[in-house]
Structures are given as structure tokens and as C-alpha cells.
Design a protein around this motif. Structure first.
Motif, PDB file in Angstrom:
ATOM      1  N   UNK A  60       0.842  -1.206   0.000  1.00 55.13           N
ATOM      2  CA  UNK A  60       0.000   0.000   0.000  1.00 55.13           C
ATOM      3  C   UNK A  60       0.873   1.250   0.000  1.00 55.13           C
ATOM      4  N   UNK A  61       1.939   1.241   0.771  1.00 57.56           N
ATOM      5  CA  UNK A  61       2.859   2.384   0.830  1.00 57.56           C
ATOM      6  C   UNK A  61       3.457   2.657  -0.547  1.00 57.56           C
ATOM      7  N   UNK A  62       3.857   1.591  -1.239  1.00 55.53           N
ATOM      8  CA  UNK A  62       4.411   1.744  -2.580  1.00 55.53           C
ATOM      9  C   UNK A  62       3.375   2.327  -3.539  1.00 55.53           C
ATOM     10  N   UNK A  63       2.127   1.866  -3.416  1.00 57.80           N
ATOM     11  CA  UNK A  63       1.054   2.377  -4.278  1.00 57.80           C
ATOM     12  C   UNK A  63       0.777   3.848  -3.988  1.00 57.80           C
ATOM     13  N   UNK A  64       0.764   4.224  -2.718  1.00 55.42           N
ATOM     14  CA  UNK A  64       0.539   5.631  -2.366  1.00 55.42           C
ATOM     15  C   UNK A  64       1.686   6.517  -2.843  1.00 55.42           C
ATOM     16  N   UNK A  65       2.913   6.019  -2.728  1.00 55.45           N
ATOM     17  CA  UNK A  65       4.057   6.774  -3.249  1.00 55.45           C
ATOM     18  C   UNK A  65       3.931   6.971  -4.754  1.00 55.45           C
ATOM     19  N   UNK A  66       3.463   5.937  -5.439  1.00 55.41           N
ATOM     20  CA  UNK A  66       3.243   6.047  -6.882  1.00 55.41           C
ATOM     21  C   UNK A  66       2.202   7.126  -7.177  1.00 55.41           C
ATOM     22  N   UNK A  67       1.098   7.117  -6.436  1.00 53.24           N
ATOM     23  CA  UNK A  67       0.050   8.114  -6.665  1.00 53.24           C
ATOM     24  C   UNK A  67       0.549   9.528  -6.400  1.00 53.24           C
ATOM     25  N   UNK A  68       1.410   9.681  -5.404  1.00 53.29           N
ATOM     26  CA  UNK A  68       1.907  11.013  -5.041  1.00 53.29           C
ATOM     27  C   UNK A  68       2.999  11.526  -5.974  1.00 53.29           C
ATOM     28  N   UNK A  69       3.838  10.626  -6.478  1.00 50.29           N
ATOM     29  CA  UNK A  69       5.048  11.089  -7.157  1.00 50.29           C
ATOM     30  C   UNK A  69       5.138  10.747  -8.639  1.00 50.29           C
ATOM     31  N   UNK A  70       4.215   9.972  -9.175  1.00 54.58           N
ATOM     32  CA  UNK A  70       4.340   9.620 -10.587  1.00 54.58           C
ATOM     33  C   UNK A  70       3.673  10.680 -11.460  1.00 54.58           C
ATOM     34  N   UNK A  71       4.042  10.681 -12.699  1.00 57.17           N
ATOM     35  CA  UNK A  71       3.459  11.621 -13.648  1.00 57.17           C
ATOM     36  C   UNK A  71       2.008  11.258 -13.913  1.00 57.17           C
ATOM     37  N   UNK A  72       1.752   9.968 -14.079  1.00 57.91           N
ATOM     38  CA  UNK A  72       0.392   9.522 -14.416  1.00 57.91           C
ATOM     39  C   UNK A  72      -0.513   9.479 -13.199  1.00 57.91           C
ATOM     40  N   UNK A  73      -0.044   8.888 -12.115  1.00 52.38           N
ATOM     41  CA  UNK A  73      -0.824   8.820 -10.890  1.00 52.38           C
ATOM     42  C   UNK A  73      -2.165   8.117 -11.053  1.00 52.38           C
ATOM     43  N   UNK A  74      -2.211   7.091 -11.915  1.00 48.94           N
ATOM     44  CA  UNK A  74      -3.481   6.414 -12.149  1.00 48.94           C
ATOM     45  C   UNK A  74      -3.711   5.325 -11.095  1.00 48.94           C
ATOM     46  N   UNK A  75      -4.972   5.146 -10.784  1.00 50.85           N
ATOM     47  CA  UNK A  75      -5.339   4.207  -9.729  1.00 50.85           C
ATOM     48  C   UNK A  75      -5.182   2.747 -10.164  1.00 50.85           C
ATOM     49  N   UNK A  76      -5.310   2.461 -11.436  1.00 50.60           N
ATOM     50  CA  UNK A  76      -5.166   1.086 -11.888  1.00 50.60           C
ATOM     51  C   UNK A  76      -3.741   0.581 -11.681  1.00 50.60           C
ATOM     52  N   UNK A  77      -2.764   1.400 -11.954  1.00 49.64           N
ATOM     53  CA  UNK A  77      -1.377   0.994 -11.732  1.00 49.64           C
ATOM     54  C   UNK A  77      -1.092   0.873 -10.239  1.00 49.64           C
ATOM     55  N   UNK A  78      -1.618   1.785  -9.453  1.00 53.17           N
ATOM     56  CA  UNK A  78      -1.438   1.709  -7.999  1.00 53.17           C
ATOM     57  C   UNK A  78      -2.075   0.430  -7.451  1.00 53.17           C
ATOM     58  N   UNK A  79      -3.264   0.103  -7.945  1.00 56.48           N
ATOM     59  CA  UNK A  79      -3.931  -1.129  -7.514  1.00 56.48           C
ATOM     60  C   UNK A  79      -3.134  -2.341  -7.949  1.00 56.48           C
ATOM     61  N   UNK A  80      -2.572  -2.298  -9.154  1.00 56.62           N
ATOM     62  CA  UNK A  80      -1.757  -3.405  -9.647  1.00 56.62           C
ATOM     63  C   UNK A  80      -0.543  -3.636  -8.748  1.00 56.62           C
ATOM     64  N   UNK A  81       0.045  -2.561  -8.231  1.00 56.24           N
ATOM     65  CA  UNK A  81       1.196  -2.696  -7.337  1.00 56.24           C
ATOM     66  C   UNK A  81       0.819  -3.485  -6.082  1.00 56.24           C
ATOM     67  N   UNK A  82      -0.359  -3.237  -5.573  1.00 59.68           N
ATOM     68  CA  UNK A  82      -0.830  -3.971  -4.393  1.00 59.68           C
ATOM     69  C   UNK A  82      -1.129  -5.417  -4.764  1.00 59.68           C
ATOM     70  N   UNK A  83      -1.809  -5.606  -5.877  1.00 63.20           N
ATOM     71  CA  UNK A  83      -2.167  -6.954  -6.322  1.00 63.20           C
ATOM     72  C   UNK A  83      -0.938  -7.805  -6.595  1.00 63.20           C
ATOM     73  N   UNK A  84       0.092  -7.183  -7.151  1.00 64.04           N
ATOM     74  CA  UNK A  84       1.324  -7.900  -7.449  1.00 64.04           C
ATOM     75  C   UNK A  84       1.978  -8.425  -6.168  1.00 64.04           C
ATOM     76  N   UNK A  85       1.907  -7.657  -5.113  1.00 70.30           N
ATOM     77  CA  UNK A  85       2.523  -8.061  -3.851  1.00 70.30           C
ATOM     78  C   UNK A  85       1.682  -9.083  -3.098  1.00 70.30           C
ATOM     79  N   UNK A  86       0.357  -9.026  -3.261  1.00 70.64           N
ATOM     80  CA  UNK A  86      -0.516  -9.897  -2.481  1.00 70.64           C
ATOM     81  C   UNK A  86      -0.990 -11.129  -3.249  1.00 70.64           C
ATOM     82  N   UNK A  87      -0.790 -11.167  -4.551  1.00 67.48           N
ATOM     83  CA  UNK A  87      -1.056 -12.349  -5.378  1.00 67.48           C
ATOM     84  C   UNK A  87      -2.460 -12.928  -5.209  1.00 67.48           C
TER      85      UNK A  87
END
Length: 138
Positions: free
Chosen positions: A79-106
Motif C-alpha cells: 500500500x505504501x508503494x502504491x501511495x508513493x506512486x500516486x503522489x510522485x508519478x506523472x500519471x498517478x493512475x489508480x489502476x497501476x497503484x492497484x496493480x502494485x498492491x495486487x502484485x505483492x498480495x497475489x
């Protein structure tokens, strides 16, 4: 001279027993691991959906869920990685942030939960936009 040595059948039987025992142990370990992961995933989904009902905002939902986990937990890190992505990425899209969580939790159920949450938020945003237009007579 070229016959089967008397020890070969004993050795083969020992190897077969060892393989059988190892297979059974791995099967039980896999079932146990799946059960533990299932409980963790259900807990994450419960916290996520409860927070989403309160906030109606995906970023705030993730922040609320983050506060519920120990910093050493796998969920917290994801979740921390996803929030960092939302705060600091150019795109800041929720689908990529959600994918980061899904990738870690399988887990497929977590993916479905995130997709549902994104659809709910999109629907609420579009309803709010329509209400805004109606307010101004557009």
C-alpha cells in the motif's frame, strides 16, 4: 554377474517412500499456506471496502487501510508503494497503484475488489459532475 543386486529393490523402495512423504508434506504445506493467505486477503478486502464506504475516495481509502497495518507487513509495504506512486508519478493512475498492491498480495479477489472500487468511484464522480451541471443550469 549381471543380475540385480539384492540391495537395489530396498534402495528403490526407500527412494519411493521418501518421494511419497515429501509430496504429502508439500501438499499439506501448500494447503496451509493457501489458508493463511486467504485469511490475510479477506482481512485486507474487508478493511479496504469498509474504508471505501467511509471515504468514497481511493487515495484516502488506501491511507486509512495503511494505518491499520504494521509497517513490517507485506500489505503495508504494498500500500505504501502504491501511495508513493500516486503522489510522485506523472500519471498517478489508480489502476497501476492497484496493480502494485495486487502484485505483492497475489490474489484474484483483491484484483476484482480494486476493479469494483475503481468503477464505484468513477460512477460517483460522474454523478457528482452531472449534479454540478444541473446546479448551474447547463
Amino acid at each position: 554377474m549381471f543380475g540385480i543386486h539384492r540391495e537395489y529393490p530396498k534402495i528403490l523402495l526407500f527412494i519411493a517412500c521418501a518421494v511419497f512423504i515429501l509430496t504429502v508434506l508439500l501438499l499439506f504445506f501448500d494447503i496451509w499456506r493457501e489458508n493463511v493467505a486467504s485469511k490475510r486477503d479477506k482481512t485486507y478486502i474487508y478493511h479496504f471496502m469498509s474504508a471505501l464506504e467511509e471515504t468514497n475516495n481511493l487515495k484516502q481509502t488506501l491511507e486509512k487501510v495503511l494505518a491499520l497495518y504494521n509497517p513490517k507487513a507485506r500489505e503495508y509495504q504494498a500500500i505504501k508503494r502504491a501511495l508513493d506512486y500516486l503522489d510522485h508519478s506523472i500519471y498517478g493512475d489508480y489502476e497501476t497503484a492497484a496493480w502494485m498492491i495486487e502484485e505483492a498480495l497475489y490474489n484474484k479477489k483483491i484484483h476484482e475488489t480494486h476493479q469494483l472500487a475503481i468503477q464505484i468511484c468513477i460512477k460517483k464522480l460522474s454523478q457528482a459532475a452531472l449534479e454540478d451541471k444541473n446546479t448551474f443550469g447547463i
